[in-house]
Design a protein around this motif. Structure first.
Motif, PDB file in Angstrom:
ATOM      1  N   THR A 170      -2.983  -1.794  -3.005  1.00 59.39           N
ATOM      2  CA  THR A 170      -4.154  -0.924  -3.057  1.00 59.39           C
ATOM      3  C   THR A 170      -3.839   0.363  -2.320  1.00 59.39           C
ATOM      4  O   THR A 170      -3.071   0.353  -1.345  1.00 59.39           O
ATOM      5  CB  THR A 170      -5.406  -1.579  -2.444  1.00 59.39           C
ATOM      6  N   ASN A 171      -4.416   1.464  -2.794  1.00 59.11           N
ATOM      7  CA  ASN A 171      -4.220   2.750  -2.103  1.00 59.11           C
ATOM      8  C   ASN A 171      -5.420   3.115  -1.246  1.00 59.11           C
ATOM      9  O   ASN A 171      -5.487   4.229  -0.727  1.00 59.11           O
ATOM     10  CB  ASN A 171      -3.931   3.868  -3.113  1.00 59.11           C
ATOM     11  N   GLN A 172      -6.381   2.213  -1.087  1.00 52.49           N
ATOM     12  CA  GLN A 172      -7.545   2.451  -0.241  1.00 52.49           C
ATOM     13  C   GLN A 172      -7.334   1.751   1.098  1.00 52.49           C
ATOM     14  O   GLN A 172      -7.313   0.525   1.164  1.00 52.49           O
ATOM     15  CB  GLN A 172      -8.818   1.928  -0.920  1.00 52.49           C
ATOM     16  N   HIS A 227       0.874  -1.180   0.000  1.00 47.28           N
ATOM     17  CA  HIS A 227       0.000   0.000   0.000  1.00 47.28           C
ATOM     18  C   HIS A 227       0.908   1.225   0.000  1.00 47.28           C
ATOM     19  O   HIS A 227       2.143   1.076   0.071  1.00 47.28           O
ATOM     20  CB  HIS A 227      -0.951  -0.025   1.199  1.00 47.28           C
ATOM     21  N   LEU A 272      -9.326  -1.177   2.291  1.00 48.19           N
ATOM     22  CA  LEU A 272      -9.300  -2.411   1.492  1.00 48.19           C
ATOM     23  C   LEU A 272      -8.003  -3.192   1.625  1.00 48.19           C
ATOM     24  O   LEU A 272      -7.891  -4.289   1.068  1.00 48.19           O
ATOM     25  CB  LEU A 272      -9.531  -2.077   0.014  1.00 48.19           C
ATOM     26  N   ILE A 273      -7.021  -2.663   2.347  1.00 50.48           N
ATOM     27  CA  ILE A 273      -5.711  -3.314   2.407  1.00 50.48           C
ATOM     28  C   ILE A 273      -5.808  -4.741   2.937  1.00 50.48           C
ATOM     29  O   ILE A 273      -5.111  -5.650   2.476  1.00 50.48           O
ATOM     30  CB  ILE A 273      -4.737  -2.482   3.264  1.00 50.48           C
TER      31      ILE A 273
END
Length: 293
Positions: free
Chosen positions: A217-219, A187, A222-223
């Protein structure tokens, strides 16, 4: 520039529909009310159709009445913003990193539910953006992971947050080879966080860059999804892990020594906090005192 007194006379006349009643409500003479309307019509065109017992607004009159309402709403917003002692009405603005933000947002919503006059505005952002936003007075409160030294800011420690090694619930992790087998879920801060924690927990290891990357992921919310599905492991701050809904699908690998970051609370130093901000600080004290967090 339209006189506020002219606009007040016009808006009251539009409401009551009669010059006499308007003058009585505003404690003016009927001639004064007529003069105010005439000044407006000289500037804007015909606003009223005058009937024997009432007045009727023209399209221009309706447009001006909408303008009067917009001014009244703007005035109310200004009064709320200037009324720093009002702890139950107005906007609460807070900017923070995503991990602590996930923990704070439900608490802020609880506060708003208890006090519907409040409005919550929260943004997730890195430390540099948090500092800039608070200095520019776009947000009243900010949280950062690195202590700033700008004299314009009041800064105090808020809470400590460990980094955590999180793996799928059924995964056994005893050695570096186990991490290699699982693979890394990256991330935006993943490599830096993993490097800090894994270098201490697995001294002498080749380093995080040697691990196979199984996703990114950058959210922040959601990692842990790919971890929960058995697709890899990651390193994230504790508050982000605590916010994950399916806790039974993941596991924290407890190893020593820990890596613990201090989160710093900041606001402008030149003026006092609003009553709303002080109420927020009281509300979020639970993060400092409750070991469940």
């Amino acid at each position: 520039m339209l006189s506020p007194q002219w606009l007040r006379s016009f808006a009251t006349l539009a409401e009551l529909g009669n010059f006499t009643r308007t003058a009585e409500r505003l404690d003016l003479t009927q001639a004064a009310v007529s003069q105010h309307v005439k000044r407006l019509e000289d500037a804007l065109g015909q606003l009223l159709v005058r009937h024997p017992r009432h007045v009727e607004l023209t399209p221009a009159g309706h447009a001006l009445l909408d303008y009067c309402r917009e001014l009244a709403t703007a005035d109310q917003r200004l009064q709320l913003r200037l009324s720093g002692t009002d702890a139950e009405h107005g906007e609460i603005s807070l900017i923070s990193p995503g991990s602590i933000g996930l923990a704070l947002y439900p608490l802020l919503l609880d506060l708003q539910a208890a006090h519907p006059g409040l409005s919550i505005r929260q943004r997730f952002a890195p430390t540099s953006e948090v500092i800039e936003a608070v200095l520019a007075n776009r947000y009243e409160l900010g949280l950062v992971t690195l202590k700033p030294d700008d004299p314009r800011l009041s800064v105090q420690p808020f809470v400590q947050e460990p980094l955590e090694l999180v793996v799928p619930a059924g995964a056994a992790v005893e050695s570096w080879e186990d991490l290699v087998r699982l693979g890394f879920i990256d991330h935006p801060d993943g490599e830096a966080m993993a490097g800090r924690l894994l270098s201490r927990c697995f001294p002498g290891s080749p380093g995080v860059r040697s691990l196979p990357c199984k996703g990114f992921t950058n959210q922040i919310g959601l990692i842990l999804e790919p971890v929960a599905r058995g697709l890899g492991f990651t390193v994230i701050p504790r508050f982000a892990r605590k916010a994950f809904a399916r806790a039974d699908t993941i596991r924290v690998v407890e190893r020593e020594p820990q890596v613990v970051d201090t989160l710093w609370l900041l606001h402008r130093a030149e003026w006092p906090l609003s009553g709303r901000a002080q109420r927020v600080l009281k509300c979020i004290e639970v993060l400092q005192n409750d070991k469940n967090y």
